[in-house]
Scaffold this active site. Structure first.
Site, PDB file in Angstrom:
ATOM      1  N   ASP A  79       0.411  -8.929   1.352  1.00  0.00           N
ATOM      2  CA  ASP A  79      -0.640  -8.038   0.835  1.00  0.00           C
ATOM      3  C   ASP A  79      -1.563  -8.833  -0.083  1.00  0.00           C
ATOM      4  O   ASP A  79      -1.101  -9.719  -0.805  1.00  0.00           O
ATOM      5  CB  ASP A  79       0.003  -6.857   0.068  1.00  0.00           C
ATOM      6  CG  ASP A  79      -0.899  -5.634   0.061  1.00  0.00           C
ATOM      7  OD1 ASP A  79      -1.996  -5.728  -0.507  1.00  0.00           O
ATOM      8  OD2 ASP A  79      -0.498  -4.600   0.625  1.00  0.00           O
ATOM      9  N   ASN A  80      -2.845  -8.511  -0.071  1.00  0.00           N
ATOM     10  CA  ASN A  80      -3.777  -9.153  -1.010  1.00  0.00           C
ATOM     11  C   ASN A  80      -4.145  -8.204  -2.156  1.00  0.00           C
ATOM     12  O   ASN A  80      -5.016  -8.526  -2.951  1.00  0.00           O
ATOM     13  CB  ASN A  80      -5.042  -9.643  -0.296  1.00  0.00           C
ATOM     14  CG  ASN A  80      -5.870  -8.496   0.258  1.00  0.00           C
ATOM     15  OD1 ASN A  80      -5.421  -7.349   0.259  1.00  0.00           O
ATOM     16  ND2 ASN A  80      -7.062  -8.796   0.734  1.00  0.00           N
ATOM     17  N   TYR A  99      -3.927  -8.453  24.046  1.00  0.00           N
ATOM     18  CA  TYR A  99      -2.795  -9.355  23.793  1.00  0.00           C
ATOM     19  C   TYR A  99      -1.580  -8.949  24.612  1.00  0.00           C
ATOM     20  O   TYR A  99      -0.804  -9.784  25.055  1.00  0.00           O
ATOM     21  CB  TYR A  99      -2.445  -9.371  22.293  1.00  0.00           C
ATOM     22  CG  TYR A  99      -3.015 -10.575  21.584  1.00  0.00           C
ATOM     23  CD1 TYR A  99      -4.382 -10.691  21.370  1.00  0.00           C
ATOM     24  CD2 TYR A  99      -2.192 -11.612  21.157  1.00  0.00           C
ATOM     25  CE1 TYR A  99      -4.917 -11.796  20.740  1.00  0.00           C
ATOM     26  CE2 TYR A  99      -2.715 -12.730  20.524  1.00  0.00           C
ATOM     27  CZ  TYR A  99      -4.075 -12.817  20.315  1.00  0.00           C
ATOM     28  OH  TYR A  99      -4.589 -13.926  19.699  1.00  0.00           O
ATOM     29  N   GLY A 143       0.829  -1.209   0.000  1.00  0.00           N
ATOM     30  CA  GLY A 143       0.000   0.000   0.000  1.00  0.00           C
ATOM     31  C   GLY A 143       0.856   1.249   0.000  1.00  0.00           C
ATOM     32  O   GLY A 143       2.092   1.185  -0.106  1.00  0.00           O
ATOM     33  N   PHE A 144       0.209   2.372   0.146  1.00  0.00           N
ATOM     34  CA  PHE A 144       0.916   3.664   0.123  1.00  0.00           C
ATOM     35  C   PHE A 144       1.943   3.751   1.268  1.00  0.00           C
ATOM     36  O   PHE A 144       3.160   3.769   1.024  1.00  0.00           O
ATOM     37  CB  PHE A 144      -0.135   4.788   0.172  1.00  0.00           C
ATOM     38  CG  PHE A 144       0.380   6.110   0.645  1.00  0.00           C
ATOM     39  CD1 PHE A 144       1.495   6.689   0.062  1.00  0.00           C
ATOM     40  CD2 PHE A 144      -0.259   6.783   1.677  1.00  0.00           C
ATOM     41  CE1 PHE A 144       1.980   7.920   0.502  1.00  0.00           C
ATOM     42  CE2 PHE A 144       0.210   8.005   2.127  1.00  0.00           C
ATOM     43  CZ  PHE A 144       1.335   8.570   1.546  1.00  0.00           C
ATOM     44  N   LYS A 146     -10.771   0.015  13.784  1.00  0.00           N
ATOM     45  CA  LYS A 146      -9.496   0.423  14.382  1.00  0.00           C
ATOM     46  C   LYS A 146      -9.604   0.497  15.898  1.00  0.00           C
ATOM     47  O   LYS A 146      -8.639   0.191  16.612  1.00  0.00           O
ATOM     48  CB  LYS A 146      -9.058   1.775  13.810  1.00  0.00           C
ATOM     49  CG  LYS A 146      -8.638   1.718  12.345  1.00  0.00           C
ATOM     50  CD  LYS A 146      -7.316   0.972  12.144  1.00  0.00           C
ATOM     51  CE  LYS A 146      -6.889   0.995  10.682  1.00  0.00           C
ATOM     52  NZ  LYS A 146      -5.619   0.288  10.463  1.00  0.00           N
ATOM     53  N   TYR A 195     -14.715   1.790   9.508  1.00  0.00           N
ATOM     54  CA  TYR A 195     -13.262   2.003   9.624  1.00  0.00           C
ATOM     55  C   TYR A 195     -12.909   2.374  11.069  1.00  0.00           C
ATOM     56  O   TYR A 195     -12.041   1.754  11.691  1.00  0.00           O
ATOM     57  CB  TYR A 195     -12.839   3.112   8.666  1.00  0.00           C
ATOM     58  CG  TYR A 195     -11.352   3.420   8.662  1.00  0.00           C
ATOM     59  CD1 TYR A 195     -10.424   2.486   8.220  1.00  0.00           C
ATOM     60  CD2 TYR A 195     -10.877   4.676   9.064  1.00  0.00           C
ATOM     61  CE1 TYR A 195      -9.062   2.786   8.187  1.00  0.00           C
ATOM     62  CE2 TYR A 195      -9.527   4.977   9.025  1.00  0.00           C
ATOM     63  CZ  TYR A 195      -8.618   4.033   8.584  1.00  0.00           C
ATOM     64  OH  TYR A 195      -7.269   4.335   8.551  1.00  0.00           O
TER      65      TYR A 195
HETATM   66  P1  NAD Z   1      -3.487   1.671   1.428  1.00  0.00           P
HETATM   67  O1  NAD Z   1      -4.880   1.300   1.043  1.00  0.00           O
HETATM   68  O2  NAD Z   1      -2.627   2.312   0.406  1.00  0.00           O
HETATM   69  O3  NAD Z   1      -2.705   0.412   1.982  1.00  0.00           O
HETATM   70  C1  NAD Z   1      -3.337  -0.636   2.658  1.00  0.00           C
HETATM   71  C2  NAD Z   1      -2.779  -1.955   2.139  1.00  0.00           C
HETATM   72  O4  NAD Z   1      -3.404  -3.036   2.854  1.00  0.00           O
HETATM   73  C3  NAD Z   1      -3.081  -2.170   0.658  1.00  0.00           C
HETATM   74  O5  NAD Z   1      -1.913  -2.547  -0.036  1.00  0.00           O
HETATM   75  C4  NAD Z   1      -4.098  -3.301   0.658  1.00  0.00           C
HETATM   76  O6  NAD Z   1      -4.061  -4.089  -0.509  1.00  0.00           O
HETATM   77  C5  NAD Z   1      -3.706  -4.058   1.925  1.00  0.00           C
HETATM   78  N1  NAD Z   1      -4.770  -4.891   2.483  1.00  0.00           N
HETATM   79  C6  NAD Z   1      -6.043  -4.528   2.761  1.00  0.00           C
HETATM   80  N2  NAD Z   1      -6.729  -5.576   3.271  1.00  0.00           N
HETATM   81  C7  NAD Z   1      -5.853  -6.613   3.325  1.00  0.00           C
HETATM   82  C8  NAD Z   1      -5.947  -7.957   3.746  1.00  0.00           C
HETATM   83  N3  NAD Z   1      -7.092  -8.470   4.229  1.00  0.00           N
HETATM   84  N4  NAD Z   1      -4.850  -8.745   3.676  1.00  0.00           N
HETATM   85  C9  NAD Z   1      -3.679  -8.263   3.184  1.00  0.00           C
HETATM   86  N5  NAD Z   1      -3.528  -6.978   2.768  1.00  0.00           N
HETATM   87  C10 NAD Z   1      -4.610  -6.170   2.838  1.00  0.00           C
HETATM   88  O7  NAD Z   1      -3.618   2.605   2.718  1.00  0.00           O
HETATM   89  P2  NAD Z   1      -2.513   3.470   3.459  1.00  0.00           P
HETATM   90  O8  NAD Z   1      -2.902   4.878   3.368  1.00  0.00           O
HETATM   91  O9  NAD Z   1      -1.159   3.057   3.044  1.00  0.00           O
HETATM   92  O10 NAD Z   1      -2.739   3.016   4.972  1.00  0.00           O
HETATM   93  C11 NAD Z   1      -1.967   1.956   5.540  1.00  0.00           C
HETATM   94  C12 NAD Z   1      -2.333   1.758   6.997  1.00  0.00           C
HETATM   95  O11 NAD Z   1      -2.084   2.953   7.731  1.00  0.00           O
HETATM   96  C13 NAD Z   1      -3.813   1.422   7.213  1.00  0.00           C
HETATM   97  O12 NAD Z   1      -3.922   0.473   8.249  1.00  0.00           O
HETATM   98  C14 NAD Z   1      -4.423   2.740   7.634  1.00  0.00           C
HETATM   99  O13 NAD Z   1      -5.543   2.540   8.444  1.00  0.00           O
HETATM  100  C15 NAD Z   1      -3.264   3.377   8.395  1.00  0.00           C
HETATM  101  N6  NAD Z   1      -3.378   4.836   8.374  1.00  0.00           N
HETATM  102  C16 NAD Z   1      -3.103   5.539   7.245  1.00  0.00           C
HETATM  103  C17 NAD Z   1      -3.250   6.931   7.248  1.00  0.00           C
HETATM  104  C18 NAD Z   1      -2.963   7.750   6.014  1.00  0.00           C
HETATM  105  O14 NAD Z   1      -3.148   8.977   6.062  1.00  0.00           O
HETATM  106  N7  NAD Z   1      -2.488   7.196   4.921  1.00  0.00           N
HETATM  107  C19 NAD Z   1      -3.679   7.582   8.408  1.00  0.00           C
HETATM  108  C20 NAD Z   1      -3.988   6.817   9.523  1.00  0.00           C
HETATM  109  C21 NAD Z   1      -3.806   5.453   9.508  1.00  0.00           C
END
Ligand code: NAD
Length: 327
Positions: A38-39, A166, A17-18, A156, A152
């Site tokens: 990752d899925n 845990y 992901g990002f 969380k 969401y």
């Molecule tokens: P994103 O959607 O780019 O990345 C999430 C990744 O998780 C993706 O690659 C997706 O394919 C993978 N994924 C989702 N469900 C899955 C599963 N069941 N099994 C395996 N992989 C799975 O989002 P992001 O912005 O990179 O966020 C990443 C994490 O950081 C998340 O948990 C998000 O809640 C947290 N977060 C991000 C931000 C932000 O501003 N980007 C802020 C707060 C929290």
């Protein structure tokens, strides 16, 4: 890094992901081997394509809500798998709840089995539409469990409770990172979050769509800083929760105007409907991160936006490299 870094092998769920892809990159640069699970629900293998030749990197397609099996030693588990943008979690509500609950359970199980440090990617969304400002870690939040965003926010909040259980009952060394809005290269232009949307619209010469009257605030942190904060937290031994974000608060309208000016786009700003339960304000109190980790965000908004706009420009120029949602 404030504390010595001595993790040898990390598992990053959601590593394609990002944020996850930047984490994988930084871990490898610190000499830590990485297993990326990752899925590709909302991420793309291309996000880590440049890492696949690194002998310390392994990418495995895996839905962490099914099961997780990683052979060999692991001393750090970073659980980042989850849809994260409203556009994604509103169209994937059950997957979002599953990865926050069952996915967190399995990730914690892996950390327990391997005796690894566990980092939960929690979010400022646990504070909901906050009644306290700025948000400190001891604020319990104002979340509507039945509203569309509840899938969401509550996933969380459940993940935080499970992580805490845990730690208390199974002796797992856990930490909760409450991450605030992060932006940077490799965001999908169609992920619906404000910054990629504004940049995409400005570069395409389209009107920039701002929700409501634009007076709602956000505090945005450049991804390199977020990753630095997360890794400092991982190395700290602290249980958290700790806010990781940039307290530099701005209105969404101001953000749109800044991007329009930086792109030099002659486009109007168009006001559109506010989403249900959209938070009116958002700013982290980062005192804990600063005192505990000696960490704070150092990239200015202009510098971060400049790098992000440059990345979107070159990705747009070679259209096929632009990550887009294809599911
Ligand atoms: P994103 O959607 O780019 O990345 C999430 C990744 O998780 C993706 O690659 C997706 O394919 C993978 N994924 C989702 N469900 C899955 C599963 N069941 N099994 C395996 N992989 C799975 O989002 P992001 O912005 O990179 O966020 C990443 C994490 O950081 C998340 O948990 C998000 O809640 C947290 N977060 C991000 C931000 C932000 O501003 N980007 C802020 C707060 C929290």
């Amino acid at each position: 890094m404030a504390t010595r870094w001595n993790f040898r092998r990390a598992v990053v769920t959601g590593g394609a992901g990002f944020v996850g892809s930047h984490l994988c990159e930084r871990l490898l640069s610190l000499g830590t081997q990485v297993v990326c699970l990752d899925n590709f629900l909302t991420g793309l293998p291309e996000n880590v394509g440049h890492l696949t030749n690194d002998p310390g990197f392994r990418l495995a397609r895996c839905d962490v809500t099914d099961y997780i099996h990683v052979p060999g030693e692991v001393d750090l588990v970073l659980h980042f798998a989850s849809p994260a943008s409203p556009v994604d979690y509103l169209r994937l509500p059950i997957q979002t709840l599953k990865v926050g609950s069952t996915g967190t359970l399995h990730s914690l199980g892996l950390a327990r089995e391997k005796k690894a440090r566990f980092v939960l990617a929690s979010t400022s969304e646990v504070y909901g539409d906050p009644l306290e400002h700025p948000q400190r870690e001891d604020y319990w939040g104002n979340v509507n469990p039945l509203g569309p965003r509840g899938v969401y926010d509550e996933a969380k909040r459940f993940a935080e409770a499970l992580t805490t259980a845990y730690r208390a009952n199974c002796g797992v060394d856990t930490v909760i990172a409450r991450i605030f809005n992060t932006y940077g290269p490799r965001m999908r232009p169609d992920d619906g979050r404000a910054i990629p949307t504004f940049i995409r619209q400005a570069l395409a010469g389209e009107p920039i769509t701002v929700t409501g009257d634009g007076s709602q605030t956000r505090s945005v942190c450049f991804v390199d800083d977020t990753v630095q904060g997360i890794l400092a937290l991982a190395a700290s031994g602290h249980p958290g929760p700790v806010n990781i974000g940039n307290p530099d608060e701005t209105t969404v309208l101001r953000l749109a105007e800044t991007i329009r000016q930086m792109v030099d786009a002659q486009v109007p700003i168009q006001l559109v409907d506010r989403p249900v339960d959209d938070p009116r304000k958002r700013r982290p109190d980062t005192t804990l991160a600063e005192t505990l980790l000696g960490w704070r965000s150092t990239t200015s908004r202009e510098e971060g936006l400049d790098k992000t706009i440059a990345w979107f420009r070159s990705a747009l120029a070679s259209q096929e490299e632009l990550p887009s949602f294809t599911h």
